[in-house]
Design a protein around this motif. Structure first.
Motif, PDB file in Angstrom:
ATOM      1  N   PHE A 116      40.100 -51.394  17.958  1.00 43.55           N
ATOM      2  CA  PHE A 116      40.218 -51.074  19.370  1.00 43.55           C
ATOM      3  C   PHE A 116      40.332 -52.353  20.189  1.00 43.55           C
ATOM      4  CE2 PHE A 116      37.553 -47.688  17.549  1.00 43.55           C
ATOM      5  CZ  PHE A 116      38.325 -46.564  17.871  1.00 43.55           C
ATOM      6  N   GLY A 117      41.394 -52.468  20.977  1.00 46.08           N
ATOM      7  CA  GLY A 117      41.455 -53.517  21.969  1.00 46.08           C
ATOM      8  C   GLY A 117      40.604 -53.095  23.147  1.00 46.08           C
ATOM      9  N   CYS A 118      39.637 -53.916  23.518  1.00 40.05           N
ATOM     10  CA  CYS A 118      38.656 -53.467  24.505  1.00 40.05           C
ATOM     11  C   CYS A 118      38.089 -54.640  25.284  1.00 40.05           C
ATOM     12  CB  CYS A 118      37.524 -52.723  23.791  1.00 40.05           C
ATOM     13  SG  CYS A 118      36.230 -52.077  24.870  1.00 40.05           S
ATOM     14  N   ASP A 119      38.038 -54.486  26.591  1.00 38.78           N
ATOM     15  CA  ASP A 119      37.306 -55.400  27.459  1.00 38.78           C
ATOM     16  C   ASP A 119      35.896 -54.832  27.587  1.00 38.78           C
ATOM     17  OD1 ASP A 119      36.122 -56.832  29.488  1.00 38.78           O
ATOM     18  OD2 ASP A 119      37.776 -56.621  30.903  1.00 38.78           O
ATOM     19  N   LEU A 120      34.931 -55.489  26.980  1.00 32.96           N
ATOM     20  CA  LEU A 120      33.577 -54.940  26.909  1.00 32.96           C
ATOM     21  C   LEU A 120      32.879 -54.895  28.256  1.00 32.96           C
ATOM     22  CD1 LEU A 120      32.497 -56.669  23.597  1.00 32.96           C
ATOM     23  CD2 LEU A 120      32.937 -54.231  23.911  1.00 32.96           C
ATOM     24  N   ALA A 150      34.482 -49.431  12.800  1.00 34.05           N
ATOM     25  CA  ALA A 150      35.196 -49.382  14.071  1.00 34.05           C
ATOM     26  C   ALA A 150      35.043 -50.760  14.694  1.00 34.05           C
ATOM     27  CB  ALA A 150      34.617 -48.304  14.975  1.00 34.05           C
ATOM     28  N   LEU A 151      36.137 -51.507  14.774  1.00 36.10           N
ATOM     29  CA  LEU A 151      36.099 -52.914  15.155  1.00 36.10           C
ATOM     30  C   LEU A 151      36.675 -53.077  16.555  1.00 36.10           C
ATOM     31  CD1 LEU A 151      37.279 -54.382  11.729  1.00 36.10           C
ATOM     32  CD2 LEU A 151      34.945 -53.917  12.520  1.00 36.10           C
ATOM     33  N   VAL A 152      35.859 -53.616  17.457  1.00 37.36           N
ATOM     34  CA  VAL A 152      36.162 -53.607  18.883  1.00 37.36           C
ATOM     35  C   VAL A 152      36.207 -55.041  19.427  1.00 37.36           C
ATOM     36  CG1 VAL A 152      35.407 -52.795  21.143  1.00 37.36           C
ATOM     37  CG2 VAL A 152      35.013 -51.372  19.114  1.00 37.36           C
ATOM     38  N   GLY A 153      37.304 -55.402  20.065  1.00 34.17           N
ATOM     39  CA  GLY A 153      37.406 -56.728  20.662  1.00 34.17           C
ATOM     40  C   GLY A 153      38.725 -56.906  21.371  1.00 34.17           C
ATOM     41  N   ARG A 154      38.875 -58.036  22.055  1.00 31.82           N
ATOM     42  CA  ARG A 154      40.104 -58.294  22.790  1.00 31.82           C
ATOM     43  C   ARG A 154      41.243 -58.743  21.886  1.00 31.82           C
ATOM     44  NH1 ARG A 154      38.109 -61.523  28.280  1.00 31.82           N
ATOM     45  NH2 ARG A 154      36.909 -59.807  29.188  1.00 31.82           N
ATOM     46  N   VAL A 189      29.009 -45.133   9.359  1.00 31.35           N
ATOM     47  CA  VAL A 189      30.013 -45.501  10.354  1.00 31.35           C
ATOM     48  C   VAL A 189      29.411 -46.582  11.255  1.00 31.35           C
ATOM     49  CG1 VAL A 189      31.464 -44.706  12.246  1.00 31.35           C
ATOM     50  CG2 VAL A 189      31.037 -43.205  10.273  1.00 31.35           C
ATOM     51  N   VAL A 190      30.034 -47.756  11.241  1.00 29.86           N
ATOM     52  CA  VAL A 190      29.492 -48.930  11.936  1.00 29.86           C
ATOM     53  C   VAL A 190      30.493 -49.421  12.971  1.00 29.86           C
ATOM     54  CG1 VAL A 190      28.531 -51.231  11.655  1.00 29.86           C
ATOM     55  CG2 VAL A 190      28.278 -49.555   9.807  1.00 29.86           C
ATOM     56  N   LEU A 191      30.082 -49.462  14.223  1.00 31.61           N
ATOM     57  CA  LEU A 191      30.901 -50.004  15.304  1.00 31.61           C
ATOM     58  C   LEU A 191      30.436 -51.430  15.576  1.00 31.61           C
ATOM     59  CD1 LEU A 191      31.890 -48.103  18.546  1.00 31.61           C
ATOM     60  CD2 LEU A 191      31.382 -50.534  18.576  1.00 31.61           C
ATOM     61  N   ILE A 192      31.364 -52.380  15.492  1.00 34.32           N
ATOM     62  CA  ILE A 192      31.036 -53.798  15.655  1.00 34.32           C
ATOM     63  C   ILE A 192      31.882 -54.386  16.770  1.00 34.32           C
ATOM     64  CG2 ILE A 192      30.913 -56.060  14.526  1.00 34.32           C
ATOM     65  CD1 ILE A 192      30.872 -54.598  11.828  1.00 34.32           C
ATOM     66  N   THR A 193      31.244 -55.057  17.722  1.00 29.84           N
ATOM     67  CA  THR A 193      31.988 -55.769  18.763  1.00 29.84           C
ATOM     68  C   THR A 193      32.081 -57.249  18.389  1.00 29.84           C
ATOM     69  OG1 THR A 193      30.101 -56.417  20.173  1.00 29.84           O
ATOM     70  CG2 THR A 193      30.983 -54.187  20.454  1.00 29.84           C
TER      71      THR A 193
END
Length: 263
Positions: free
Chosen positions: A61-65, A35-39, A9-13
């Motif tokens: 995931f829509g995310c403000d880091l 798990a792909l994280v970014g605006r 399981v890899v979470l990438i910003t």
């Protein structure tokens, strides 16, 4: 060599653009759950379609880091869905003011790039660290830059932020090592792509009165290997540090620049 990353399981910003897209592609091809994280969730969704990732193998995931609460929510949902998080790859970041001296850089510009490039990685690492410690396993790869290894005139904010990210990397590596968690830093040099061709090469070409192709060749001449780094080179470094092939490597700076920063 089998890196044995299948089903990790890899979470990438910052997963959808430039080297981020290449890094995402590399882990997808290894059969990882993502798990792909970014605006820009639209761009992330398009990448998932392009890569033909199986249903259920990727979360978006829509995310403000820069918001610790949002980072924690993304990590919690990843663990809730997949049961664990094995790898964190922090790619997201910004460039900050370019061509300005430190004296010309405003406090607001400095704060903005430091917040994005340092706070974002700090928040995501804090978010996944408890789960990694509990499972006694984890790989964290922070993507920085060679200007964070020796400084750069005209790029004070960016250089300072990436230098600070190295400190974050090394401190977490020392704290997490006893829990079988590796934390490392990948430092791309100049990476070929639209920004390099359309900005760096064009600027040099105009300044020196040469062609853009000649400008690219001049850049390459500065490197021991006489070639510009490709996105795939950075992705391969991330795969290596995310795998157990590199199990005895932690807290290191790994330049991926054809032999420039270290020589």
């Amino acid at each position: 060599m089998d890196l044995k990353l299948k089903d990790k399981v890899v979470l990438i910003t910052g997963p959808a653009k430039g080297m981020g897209a290449s890094i995402t592609r590399a882990f997808a091809e290894e059969g990882c759950k993502l798990a792909l994280v970014g605006r820009d969730t639209g761009a992330i969704g398009q990448l998932i379609e392009t890569l033909q990732i199986d249903d259920g193998a990727a979360l978006v995931f829509g995310c403000d880091l820069t918001d610790a609460t949002q980072c924690q929510a993304a990590a919690d949902k990843t663990i809730e869905t997949f049961g664990r998080v094995d790898v964190l790859v922090n790619v997201a970041g910004g460039s900050g003011p370019m061509g300005k001296t430190g004296a010309e850089t405003t406090p607001e510009e400095f704060d903005e790039i430091v917040t994005l490039n340092m706070h974002g990685c700090f928040h995501t690492i804090r978010a996944v660290m408890p789960a990694m410690m509990e499972q006694h396993y984890g790989k964290i790869v922070n993507v920085g830059g060679t200007f964070g290894m020796h400084g750069k005139a005209g790029r004070l904010g960016y250089s300072a932020s990436k230098w600070g990210l190295r400190g974050i990397t090394k401190s977490f590596a020392l704290e997490a090592g006893e829990h079988n968690i590796n934390v490392n830093y990948v430092a791309p040099g100049m990476v070929d792509g639209p920004r390099f061709r359309d900005k760096v090469c064009k600027t040099m070409a105009a300044k020196l009165g040469i062609s853009e192709a000649e400008a690219a060749e001049r850049h390459a001449a500065d490197y021991a290997l006489k070639r510009i780094t490709a996105d795939e080179d950075v992705a391969n470094a991330c795969l290596f540090l995310a795998s157990d092939v590199s199990r005895q490597i932690t807290g290191v700076d790994l330049p991926v620049d054809g032999g420039w920063a270290a020589l």
